[in-house]
Enzyme design. Structure first.
Site, PDB file in Angstrom:
ATOM      1  N   CYS A 193      33.781  33.422  45.573  1.00  0.00           N
ATOM      2  CA  CYS A 193      32.336  33.354  45.328  1.00  0.00           C
ATOM      3  C   CYS A 193      31.602  32.830  46.567  1.00  0.00           C
ATOM      4  CB  CYS A 193      32.030  32.429  44.147  1.00  0.00           C
ATOM      5  SG  CYS A 193      32.559  33.070  42.544  1.00  0.00           S
ATOM      6  N   LEU A 199      39.792  26.474  54.781  1.00  0.00           N
ATOM      7  CA  LEU A 199      40.580  27.723  54.768  1.00  0.00           C
ATOM      8  C   LEU A 199      41.829  27.606  53.891  1.00  0.00           C
ATOM      9  CD1 LEU A 199      40.272  28.771  58.537  1.00  0.00           C
ATOM     10  CD2 LEU A 199      38.704  29.236  56.642  1.00  0.00           C
ATOM     11  N   VAL A 200      41.805  26.669  52.958  1.00  0.00           N
ATOM     12  CA  VAL A 200      42.995  26.430  52.135  1.00  0.00           C
ATOM     13  C   VAL A 200      43.316  27.617  51.234  1.00  0.00           C
ATOM     14  CG1 VAL A 200      41.727  25.290  50.254  1.00  0.00           C
ATOM     15  CG2 VAL A 200      44.144  24.791  50.596  1.00  0.00           C
ATOM     16  N   THR A 212      31.643  25.447  35.388  1.00  0.00           N
ATOM     17  CA  THR A 212      32.243  26.489  34.545  1.00  0.00           C
ATOM     18  C   THR A 212      31.843  26.354  33.082  1.00  0.00           C
ATOM     19  OG1 THR A 212      34.345  27.351  33.748  1.00  0.00           O
ATOM     20  CG2 THR A 212      34.331  25.052  34.339  1.00  0.00           C
ATOM     21  N   SER A 261      42.350  23.412  30.447  1.00  0.00           N
ATOM     22  CA  SER A 261      43.342  23.339  31.525  1.00  0.00           C
ATOM     23  C   SER A 261      42.951  22.170  32.417  1.00  0.00           C
ATOM     24  CB  SER A 261      43.342  24.632  32.355  1.00  0.00           C
ATOM     25  OG  SER A 261      42.160  24.691  33.146  1.00  0.00           O
ATOM     26  N   TYR A 297      42.379  22.368  35.523  1.00  0.00           N
ATOM     27  CA  TYR A 297      41.242  22.841  36.324  1.00  0.00           C
ATOM     28  C   TYR A 297      39.924  22.602  35.583  1.00  0.00           C
ATOM     29  CZ  TYR A 297      37.517  26.067  37.304  1.00  0.00           C
ATOM     30  OH  TYR A 297      36.269  26.578  37.496  1.00  0.00           O
ATOM     31  N   HIS A 298      39.853  23.054  34.304  1.00  0.00           N
ATOM     32  CA  HIS A 298      38.612  22.878  33.550  1.00  0.00           C
ATOM     33  C   HIS A 298      38.324  21.386  33.324  1.00  0.00           C
ATOM     34  CE1 HIS A 298      39.427  27.176  32.460  1.00  0.00           C
ATOM     35  NE2 HIS A 298      38.125  27.248  32.602  1.00  0.00           N
ATOM     36  N   LYS A 328      36.370  19.992  36.201  1.00  0.00           N
ATOM     37  CA  LYS A 328      34.941  20.346  36.154  1.00  0.00           C
ATOM     38  C   LYS A 328      34.217  19.469  35.135  1.00  0.00           C
ATOM     39  CE  LYS A 328      34.886  23.893  39.071  1.00  0.00           C
ATOM     40  NZ  LYS A 328      33.971  24.123  40.177  1.00  0.00           N
ATOM     41  N   VAL A 378      33.871  35.666  36.473  1.00  0.00           N
ATOM     42  CA  VAL A 378      33.253  36.641  37.372  1.00  0.00           C
ATOM     43  C   VAL A 378      34.070  37.929  37.377  1.00  0.00           C
ATOM     44  CG1 VAL A 378      32.596  37.094  39.760  1.00  0.00           C
ATOM     45  CG2 VAL A 378      32.366  34.800  38.814  1.00  0.00           C
ATOM     46  N   ARG A 438      42.018  41.734  36.774  1.00  0.00           N
ATOM     47  CA  ARG A 438      43.446  42.039  36.565  1.00  0.00           C
ATOM     48  C   ARG A 438      43.608  43.337  35.770  1.00  0.00           C
ATOM     49  NH1 ARG A 438      47.612  38.924  36.681  1.00  0.00           N
ATOM     50  NH2 ARG A 438      48.330  38.924  34.522  1.00  0.00           N
ATOM     51  N   ARG A 457      48.925  30.518  27.509  1.00  0.00           N
ATOM     52  CA  ARG A 457      47.969  29.411  27.537  1.00  0.00           C
ATOM     53  C   ARG A 457      47.855  28.743  26.170  1.00  0.00           C
ATOM     54  NH1 ARG A 457      43.026  31.424  31.407  1.00  0.00           N
ATOM     55  NH2 ARG A 457      44.283  32.748  32.739  1.00  0.00           N
TER      56      ARG A 457
HETATM   57  N1  USQ Z   1      43.677  36.709  29.807  1.00  0.00           N
HETATM   58  C1  USQ Z   1      44.393  37.768  29.250  1.00  0.00           C
HETATM   59  N2  USQ Z   1      45.187  38.492  30.088  1.00  0.00           N
HETATM   60  C2  USQ Z   1      45.295  38.253  31.426  1.00  0.00           C
HETATM   61  C3  USQ Z   1      44.547  37.186  31.986  1.00  0.00           C
HETATM   62  C4  USQ Z   1      43.756  36.432  31.144  1.00  0.00           C
HETATM   63  O1  USQ Z   1      44.319  38.032  28.051  1.00  0.00           O
HETATM   64  O2  USQ Z   1      46.044  38.976  32.105  1.00  0.00           O
HETATM   65  C5  USQ Z   1      42.810  35.882  28.941  1.00  0.00           C
HETATM   66  C6  USQ Z   1      43.121  34.389  29.019  1.00  0.00           C
HETATM   67  O3  USQ Z   1      44.167  34.000  28.156  1.00  0.00           O
HETATM   68  C7  USQ Z   1      41.755  33.805  28.666  1.00  0.00           C
HETATM   69  C8  USQ Z   1      40.758  34.819  29.197  1.00  0.00           C
HETATM   70  O4  USQ Z   1      41.496  36.029  29.391  1.00  0.00           O
HETATM   71  O5  USQ Z   1      41.612  33.730  27.278  1.00  0.00           O
HETATM   72  C9  USQ Z   1      40.089  34.431  30.501  1.00  0.00           C
HETATM   73  O6  USQ Z   1      41.064  34.169  31.501  1.00  0.00           O
HETATM   74  P1  USQ Z   1      40.674  34.241  33.056  1.00  0.00           P
HETATM   75  O7  USQ Z   1      41.917  34.020  33.854  1.00  0.00           O
HETATM   76  O8  USQ Z   1      39.881  35.454  33.329  1.00  0.00           O
HETATM   77  O9  USQ Z   1      39.629  33.018  33.204  1.00  0.00           O
HETATM   78  P2  USQ Z   1      39.809  31.439  33.316  1.00  0.00           P
HETATM   79  O10 USQ Z   1      41.220  31.031  33.428  1.00  0.00           O
HETATM   80  O11 USQ Z   1      39.017  30.831  32.205  1.00  0.00           O
HETATM   81  O12 USQ Z   1      39.112  31.067  34.698  1.00  0.00           O
HETATM   82  C10 USQ Z   1      38.155  31.877  35.345  1.00  0.00           C
HETATM   83  C11 USQ Z   1      38.040  31.401  36.788  1.00  0.00           C
HETATM   84  C12 USQ Z   1      37.451  29.993  36.805  1.00  0.00           C
HETATM   85  C13 USQ Z   1      36.164  29.968  36.044  1.00  0.00           C
HETATM   86  C14 USQ Z   1      36.345  30.471  34.633  1.00  0.00           C
HETATM   87  C15 USQ Z   1      35.058  30.608  33.901  1.00  0.00           C
HETATM   88  O13 USQ Z   1      39.298  31.440  37.437  1.00  0.00           O
HETATM   89  O14 USQ Z   1      37.257  29.580  38.136  1.00  0.00           O
HETATM   90  O15 USQ Z   1      35.649  28.649  35.984  1.00  0.00           O
HETATM   91  O16 USQ Z   1      36.907  31.806  34.703  1.00  0.00           O
HETATM   92  S1  USQ Z   1      35.234  30.234  32.187  1.00  0.00           S
HETATM   93  O17 USQ Z   1      36.355  31.006  31.655  1.00  0.00           O
HETATM   94  O18 USQ Z   1      33.991  30.616  31.551  1.00  0.00           O
HETATM   95  O19 USQ Z   1      35.516  28.836  32.069  1.00  0.00           O
END
Ligand code: USQ
Length: 401
Positions: free
Chosen positions: A12, A33-34, A145, A187, A189-190, A193, A219, A249, A331
């Site tokens: 982003c 640059l990590v 997030t 998680s 990560y969350h 935040k 995104v 993905r 998850r």
């Molecule tokens: N999911 C699948 N199949 C996959 C990958 C993910 O069904 O191959 C599912 C996950 O289990 C989850 C949902 O899709 O229920 C979203 O997963 P995600 O990897 O797209 O998103 P998330 O891990 O929540 O994290 C991403 C970003 C993060 C941001 C967040 C916004 O990596 O930086 O903060 O989206 S939010 O989800 O609104 O918190």
């Protein structure tokens, strides 16, 4: 406006830096640059061929005549250098995206949990403490997030950061207050935040810092009008099991003829936003900084629409004939949830979001197909597992190895 974009080499951050530059702002990217080193650690590469940062910046200057500078600095681990930079550059706004942003990466093991907490909490805290130390009234715009709210079904449209509560005082009279919406991170990560929110609240109240926290959804998309100007400006596109977000993905899986990996029933409803809207929202937040006062953090939900994971997969099945595979969910998350979100503030500032149905095939799929040859299929499966039931089921087999 003089703007420091912390984390301006990331997914982003890079398009945000270019967008702000193109809109007349004087941008400095601050980045260690990590993210590129994390690719090395995971043995994966962006789907798109991302150029080294100096080459990206030189191309930006060549194409637009605009200068974006880079300062290599680790926010979490070099607080004195950060304070010196802020004192020297005196930015009027600081856009803060310099955090480890992948939930699966943060849940790989104890070392990655520690790394994520150390990096994210220290980066945010070092920034806030440095602003106070330097005496700089820069507006901080942080990319947070939607995940801080958690994904329990609640019969409300999620408010923007605060919950209005009333409760009786000792005499029975009603006390009215806005409190931070209770967090329920899914998680580490969350969780970081969620911790950021408390840091922001403290520094806004105690030191009068002006802060906007953007609660962004997932995104999708890769390019923006700025990154499309030249192949050397191309943005990164993650498809791996740690950094790849769900729709990106699925698009790569569809382009390669792999089944779409729907976790569990796919009943998870999530908030989504296109990358072009992300960069617009950050600019709208920065440019409306005069409206932000110390004392209370402005929290805005940065979301275009909410969608269910299995509906996303069904859409790709319908449009592209992609096969759908329901895989055990790695998850710990609710199998099914409802989600409605208020987004009044960014819409009042002018956001007219791009919706998935309108744009899905145009750009992201084309990118996924063009670079499909660069995909390493071994890196597609999600390997981080934090679902207690699945871990318990896997334990005897692992022990027997
Ligand atoms: N999911 C699948 N199949 C996959 C990958 C993910 O069904 O191959 C599912 C996950 O289990 C989850 C949902 O899709 O229920 C979203 O997963 P995600 O990897 O797209 O998103 P998330 O891990 O929540 O994290 C991403 C970003 C993060 C941001 C967040 C916004 O990596 O930086 O903060 O989206 S939010 O989800 O609104 O918190």
């Amino acid at each position: 406006m003089r703007i420091a974009v912390l984390g301006g080499d990331g997914f982003c951050g890079w398009p945000v830096a270019l967008h702000l530059s193109r809109h007349g702002h004087d941008v400095t990217v601050v980045d260690s640059l990590v993210r590129r080193r994390t690719d090395d650690e995971l043995g994966v590469e962006s789907l798109t061929p991302v150029r080294p940062l100096p080459e990206r910046l030189a191309a930006w200057w060549e194409v637009t005549g605009l200068v974006v500078r880079h300062v290599r600095l680790d926010l979490a681990r070099e607080p004195e250098r950060l304070a010196a930079l802020l004192a020297a550059e005196r930015p009027e706004a600081v856009v803060h995206l310099a955090e480890q942003r992948a939930a699966p990466y943060s849940m790989r093991d104890a070392a990655h949990k520690r790394y994520t907490v150390d990096t994210n909490v220290n980066a945010t805290h070092n920034l806030l403490a440095a602003l106070v130390e330097v005496g700089l009234d820069a507006h901080v715009v942080h990319l947070g997030t939607m995940g801080v709210y958690g994904y329990e079904t609640a019969a409300v449209d999620l408010p923007e950061g605060y919950l209005h509560v009333s409760y009786p005082d000792r005499t029975g009279a009603s006390i009215e207050r806005d409190v931070l919406y209770p967090t329920r991170p899914g998680s580490v990560y969350h969780l970081t935040k969620s911790l950021d929110q408390l840091l922001f609240q403290f520094y806004a109240q105690n030191d009068g810092l002006r802060i906007t926290d953007l609660h962004q959804g997932i995104v999708w998309g890769t390019q923006t009008p700025e990154t499309r100007l030249d192949p050397r400006l191309v943005n990164r596109f993650d498809y791996d099991g740690d950094y790849g977000t769900v729709l990106n993905r699925f698009l790569v899986q569809a382009a390669l003829g792999l089944p779409l990996t729907v976790h569990g029933t796919g009943g998870q409803t999530r908030a989504f936003i296109n990358l072009e809207d992300t960069v617009r929202c950050v600019r709208l937040a920065v440019e409306s900084g005069d409206a932000v006062v110390g004392g209370r953090v402005r929290i805005m939900n940065q979301v275009a629409e909410t969608l269910r994971v299995r509906d996303l997969a069904a859409m790709l099945h319908r449009l592209l004939g992609a096969e759908v595979a329901h895989v055990p969910n790695p998850r710990a998350e609710a199998a099914e949830n409802e989600l409605e979100v208020r987004t009044d503030q960014l819409r009042d500032l002018g956001l007219e979001p791009i919706l998935l149905e309108e744009r899905l095939l145009e750009e992201s799929l084309e990118t996924a197909r063009r670079y499909a040859g660069r995909v390493d299929p071994a890196r597609v499966p999600a390997t981080a597992c934090w679902n207690a039931e699945r871990r318990a089921a896997a334990a005897p087999a692992e022990a027997g190895r």
